[in-house]
Design a protein around this motif. Sequence first.
Motif, short mmCIF file in Angstrom:
data_model
loop_
_atom_site.label_atom_id
_atom_site.label_comp_id
_atom_site.label_asym_id
_atom_site.label_seq_id
_atom_site.Cartn_x
_atom_site.Cartn_y
_atom_site.Cartn_z
N PHE A 266 0.91 -1.18 -0.27
CA PHE A 266 0.26 0.27 -0.09
C PHE A 266 0.58 1.28 0.32
O PHE A 266 0.51 2.18 -0.73
N ASP A 267 1.96 1.15 0.62
CA ASP A 267 2.40 2.88 0.61
C ASP A 267 3.54 2.56 -0.07
O ASP A 267 3.62 4.09 -1.37
N ARG A 268 3.59 1.94 -1.32
CA ARG A 268 4.55 1.93 -2.70
C ARG A 268 3.95 2.06 -3.56
O ARG A 268 3.68 3.55 -4.33
N ALA A 269 2.06 1.82 -3.73
CA ALA A 269 0.92 2.37 -4.66
C ALA A 269 1.25 3.92 -4.18
O ALA A 269 0.45 4.32 -4.96
N GLU A 270 0.87 3.98 -2.94
CA GLU A 270 0.37 5.33 -2.62
C GLU A 270 1.02 6.72 -3.23
O GLU A 270 1.14 8.06 -3.31
N ARG A 271 2.73 6.01 -3.39
CA ARG A 271 4.32 6.80 -3.42
C ARG A 271 3.74 7.52 -5.70
O ARG A 271 4.57 8.11 -5.54
N GLU A 272 3.07 6.14 -6.17
CA GLU A 272 2.79 6.43 -7.28
C GLU A 272 1.91 7.82 -7.74
O GLU A 272 1.02 8.02 -7.06
N ARG A 273 1.93 8.10 -8.55
CA ARG A 273 1.23 9.11 -9.44
C ARG A 273 -0.03 8.34 -10.58
O ARG A 273 0.25 8.30 -11.24
N ALA A 274 -0.51 7.43 -9.83
CA ALA A 274 -1.79 6.71 -9.90
C ALA A 274 -2.45 6.98 -9.13
O ALA A 274 -2.57 7.34 -7.74
N VAL A 275 -3.60 6.16 -9.05
CA VAL A 275 -4.97 6.05 -8.79
C VAL A 275 -4.36 5.25 -7.32
O VAL A 275 -4.15 3.48 -7.72
N THR A 276 -4.44 4.66 -5.97
CA THR A 276 -3.69 4.56 -5.37
C THR A 276 -4.48 3.05 -5.34
O THR A 276 -3.48 1.99 -4.88
N GLY A 277 -5.28 2.74 -4.92
CA GLY A 277 -6.33 1.76 -4.76
C GLY A 277 -6.16 0.68 -6.24
O GLY A 277 -5.88 -0.85 -5.92
N THR A 278 -6.38 1.54 -7.09
CA THR A 278 -5.89 0.30 -8.13
C THR A 278 -4.54 0.37 -8.78
O THR A 278 -4.61 -1.42 -9.21
#
Length: 210
Positions: free
Chosen positions: A79-91
């Motif tokens: 989740f932390d990695r997804a949150e750092r990305e410039r994309a929709v976090t959940g997707t």
Amino acid sequence: MARYRGPVCRLCRREGAKLFLKGDRCLSPKCAIDKRNFAPGAHGKTRRSRVQGYGLQLREKQKAKRAYGLLERQFRLYFDRAERERAVTGTFLLQLLERRLDNAVYRLGLAPSRAAARLFVRHGHVEVNGKRVDIPSKIIDQGDVIRVCDKTRKKDFFKLVLERAEGRTVPEWLQREEDDMASGRVVTLPSGEDPQLKIRDQLIVELYSR
């Protein structure tokens, strides 16, 4: 490495949905959800509380975590990695989970379940782009070729796995090689949506954003 060692059918019953943790058994009449579709425990059949708010968010997170066989710390790192990305976090979170090597092996029908696929990879039976990989959490990319090692193909247990996987549907982002059932290719990156699990990623984002 820490992992859950208890009865996995209890996890499906607790979430009230099929998590496909036991391979072919989940598709048969013996599935625990079909036979006993209520929460485990002495009062699971009689006590049905109304879940809302935080409870809904927690159950959705537990559902995703248990379906992919992860512990809390591992899931939080994704989740932390997804949150750092410039994309929709959940997707992006669900995309990362789908792109795990053990999940791809399971999706291609090279193992009956994700737990079996994890063990399969850990024991060095799988190659990615011609190199043997024994890390189940490896994130695969578009264009990667996943295949079973030549020595393993001759094993009786693997021949049985392939026979049982003939009718299994492969997701659109993967492609099984027509001339070689023991290998497949990552055609494109997954969308993150899983029609089987039906995980509501927005609830997971809301839970971690509290």
